[in-house]
Scaffold this motif. Structure first.
Motif, PDB file in Angstrom:
ATOM      1  N   ASP A  33       0.340   1.737 -31.542  1.00  0.00           N
ATOM      2  CA  ASP A  33       1.407   2.196 -30.662  1.00  0.00           C
ATOM      3  C   ASP A  33       2.677   2.391 -31.495  1.00  0.00           C
ATOM      4  O   ASP A  33       3.105   1.490 -32.212  1.00  0.00           O
ATOM      5  N   ARG A  34       3.265   3.566 -31.397  1.00  0.00           N
ATOM      6  CA  ARG A  34       4.422   3.888 -32.224  1.00  0.00           C
ATOM      7  C   ARG A  34       5.627   2.998 -31.921  1.00  0.00           C
ATOM      8  O   ARG A  34       6.400   2.665 -32.814  1.00  0.00           O
ATOM      9  N   LYS A  35       5.794   2.619 -30.678  1.00  0.00           N
ATOM     10  CA  LYS A  35       6.905   1.742 -30.312  1.00  0.00           C
ATOM     11  C   LYS A  35       6.761   0.390 -31.006  1.00  0.00           C
ATOM     12  O   LYS A  35       7.734  -0.154 -31.533  1.00  0.00           O
ATOM     13  N   VAL A  36       5.561  -0.139 -31.044  1.00  0.00           N
ATOM     14  CA  VAL A  36       5.306  -1.423 -31.696  1.00  0.00           C
ATOM     15  C   VAL A  36       5.534  -1.295 -33.201  1.00  0.00           C
ATOM     16  O   VAL A  36       6.144  -2.173 -33.823  1.00  0.00           O
ATOM     17  N   VAL A  37       5.071  -0.202 -33.779  1.00  0.00           N
ATOM     18  CA  VAL A  37       5.263   0.020 -35.213  1.00  0.00           C
ATOM     19  C   VAL A  37       6.750   0.087 -35.531  1.00  0.00           C
ATOM     20  O   VAL A  37       7.221  -0.527 -36.495  1.00  0.00           O
ATOM     21  N   ARG A  38       7.507   0.795 -34.722  1.00  0.00           N
ATOM     22  CA  ARG A  38       8.954   0.903 -34.933  1.00  0.00           C
ATOM     23  C   ARG A  38       9.610  -0.479 -34.838  1.00  0.00           C
ATOM     24  O   ARG A  38      10.468  -0.831 -35.646  1.00  0.00           O
ATOM     25  N   GLU A  39       9.194  -1.290 -33.862  1.00  0.00           N
ATOM     26  CA  GLU A  39       9.739  -2.645 -33.711  1.00  0.00           C
ATOM     27  C   GLU A  39       9.414  -3.507 -34.933  1.00  0.00           C
ATOM     28  O   GLU A  39      10.269  -4.256 -35.419  1.00  0.00           O
ATOM     29  N   LEU A  40       8.193  -3.389 -35.434  1.00  0.00           N
ATOM     30  CA  LEU A  40       7.808  -4.159 -36.616  1.00  0.00           C
ATOM     31  C   LEU A  40       8.603  -3.737 -37.850  1.00  0.00           C
ATOM     32  O   LEU A  40       9.038  -4.584 -38.637  1.00  0.00           O
ATOM     33  N   LEU A  41       8.780  -2.429 -38.024  1.00  0.00           N
ATOM     34  CA  LEU A  41       9.569  -1.948 -39.160  1.00  0.00           C
ATOM     35  C   LEU A  41      11.009  -2.442 -39.074  1.00  0.00           C
ATOM     36  O   LEU A  41      11.601  -2.841 -40.084  1.00  0.00           O
ATOM     37  N   THR A  42      11.575  -2.422 -37.889  1.00  0.00           N
ATOM     38  CA  THR A  42      12.940  -2.906 -37.688  1.00  0.00           C
ATOM     39  C   THR A  42      13.033  -4.394 -37.998  1.00  0.00           C
ATOM     40  O   THR A  42      13.955  -4.841 -38.694  1.00  0.00           O
ATOM     41  N   ARG A  43      12.065  -5.157 -37.510  1.00  0.00           N
ATOM     42  CA  ARG A  43      12.055  -6.597 -37.760  1.00  0.00           C
ATOM     43  C   ARG A  43      11.865  -6.885 -39.249  1.00  0.00           C
ATOM     44  O   ARG A  43      12.516  -7.764 -39.808  1.00  0.00           O
ATOM     45  N   TYR A  44      10.992  -6.136 -39.886  1.00  0.00           N
ATOM     46  CA  TYR A  44      10.755  -6.291 -41.323  1.00  0.00           C
ATOM     47  C   TYR A  44      12.061  -6.064 -42.099  1.00  0.00           C
ATOM     48  O   TYR A  44      12.434  -6.859 -42.955  1.00  0.00           O
ATOM     49  N   ALA A  45      12.758  -4.975 -41.785  1.00  0.00           N
ATOM     50  CA  ALA A  45      14.010  -4.653 -42.478  1.00  0.00           C
ATOM     51  C   ALA A  45      15.056  -5.744 -42.252  1.00  0.00           C
ATOM     52  O   ALA A  45      15.741  -6.163 -43.193  1.00  0.00           O
ATOM     53  N   SER A  46      15.175  -6.218 -41.029  1.00  0.00           N
ATOM     54  CA  SER A  46      16.145  -7.270 -40.712  1.00  0.00           C
ATOM     55  C   SER A  46      15.853  -8.547 -41.481  1.00  0.00           C
ATOM     56  O   SER A  46      16.764  -9.196 -42.006  1.00  0.00           O
ATOM     57  N   LEU A  47      14.586  -8.914 -41.552  1.00  0.00           N
ATOM     58  CA  LEU A  47      14.194 -10.127 -42.265  1.00  0.00           C
ATOM     59  C   LEU A  47      14.408  -9.982 -43.770  1.00  0.00           C
ATOM     60  O   LEU A  47      14.816 -10.938 -44.442  1.00  0.00           O
ATOM     61  N   GLU A  73       6.591 -12.958 -43.910  1.00  0.00           N
ATOM     62  CA  GLU A  73       5.177 -12.900 -44.303  1.00  0.00           C
ATOM     63  C   GLU A  73       4.307 -12.456 -43.134  1.00  0.00           C
ATOM     64  O   GLU A  73       3.410 -11.627 -43.299  1.00  0.00           O
ATOM     65  N   ASP A  74       4.578 -13.009 -41.950  1.00  0.00           N
ATOM     66  CA  ASP A  74       3.804 -12.653 -40.758  1.00  0.00           C
ATOM     67  C   ASP A  74       3.964 -11.181 -40.390  1.00  0.00           C
ATOM     68  O   ASP A  74       2.987 -10.490 -40.098  1.00  0.00           O
ATOM     69  N   VAL A  75       5.199 -10.710 -40.402  1.00  0.00           N
ATOM     70  CA  VAL A  75       5.462  -9.306 -40.061  1.00  0.00           C
ATOM     71  C   VAL A  75       4.837  -8.388 -41.110  1.00  0.00           C
ATOM     72  O   VAL A  75       4.235  -7.355 -40.763  1.00  0.00           O
ATOM     73  N   SER A  76       4.935  -8.759 -42.369  1.00  0.00           N
ATOM     74  CA  SER A  76       4.334  -7.960 -43.442  1.00  0.00           C
ATOM     75  C   SER A  76       2.823  -7.873 -43.265  1.00  0.00           C
ATOM     76  O   SER A  76       2.231  -6.788 -43.370  1.00  0.00           O
ATOM     77  N   TYR A  77       2.207  -9.001 -42.994  1.00  0.00           N
ATOM     78  CA  TYR A  77       0.757  -9.036 -42.784  1.00  0.00           C
ATOM     79  C   TYR A  77       0.374  -8.162 -41.593  1.00  0.00           C
ATOM     80  O   TYR A  77      -0.583  -7.381 -41.659  1.00  0.00           O
ATOM     81  N   THR A  78       1.114  -8.286 -40.506  1.00  0.00           N
ATOM     82  CA  THR A  78       0.812  -7.513 -39.296  1.00  0.00           C
ATOM     83  C   THR A  78       0.934  -6.017 -39.561  1.00  0.00           C
ATOM     84  O   THR A  78       0.077  -5.230 -39.133  1.00  0.00           O
TER      85      THR A  78
END
Length: 102
Positions: free
Chosen positions: A24-38, A55-60
């Motif tokens: 799902d593109r929305k989920v991917v966008r949320e993960l990328l945003t969270r990754y960048a913030s972290l 680490e968790d977000v990167s793995y996901t």
């Protein structure tokens, strides 16, 4: 963060007679945003809980994008989001994104 719930948000896309799950593109966008913030937070000040979440977000991201390297996962996620944006622009223009090959 409920990572397991994100995997239910997929679409099936047929390719060469097989179905491929498309995240799902929305989920991917949320993960990328969270990754960048972290990543930013870790660069400013190392915090063990943030490091673990990174680490968790990167793995996901790697699992969702079908890679074992975060750099590749980010590239594939960006491509997925760009592809969607292009198809939405084509739909807005009245095009369906299909091409005719002569």
């Amino acid at each position: 963060m409920n990572v397991s719930a994100w995997f239910g948000h997929t679409q099936r896309k047929q390719r060469e007679g097989r179905y491929v799950l498309v995240p799902d593109r929305k989920v991917v966008r949320e993960l990328l945003t969270r990754y960048a913030s972290l990543r930013i937070a870790q660069a400013e000040r190392r915090v063990p809980t943030a490091a673990r979440e990174l680490e968790d977000v990167s793995y996901t991201l790697c699992v969702m994008m079908g890679t074992s390297d975060i750099t590749d996962a980010i590239a594939k996620a960006d491509a997925l989001l760009l592809t969607k944006e292009r198809s939405e622009e084509a739909d807005a223009d009245g095009e369906n994104g299909l091409t005719l090959v002569g």
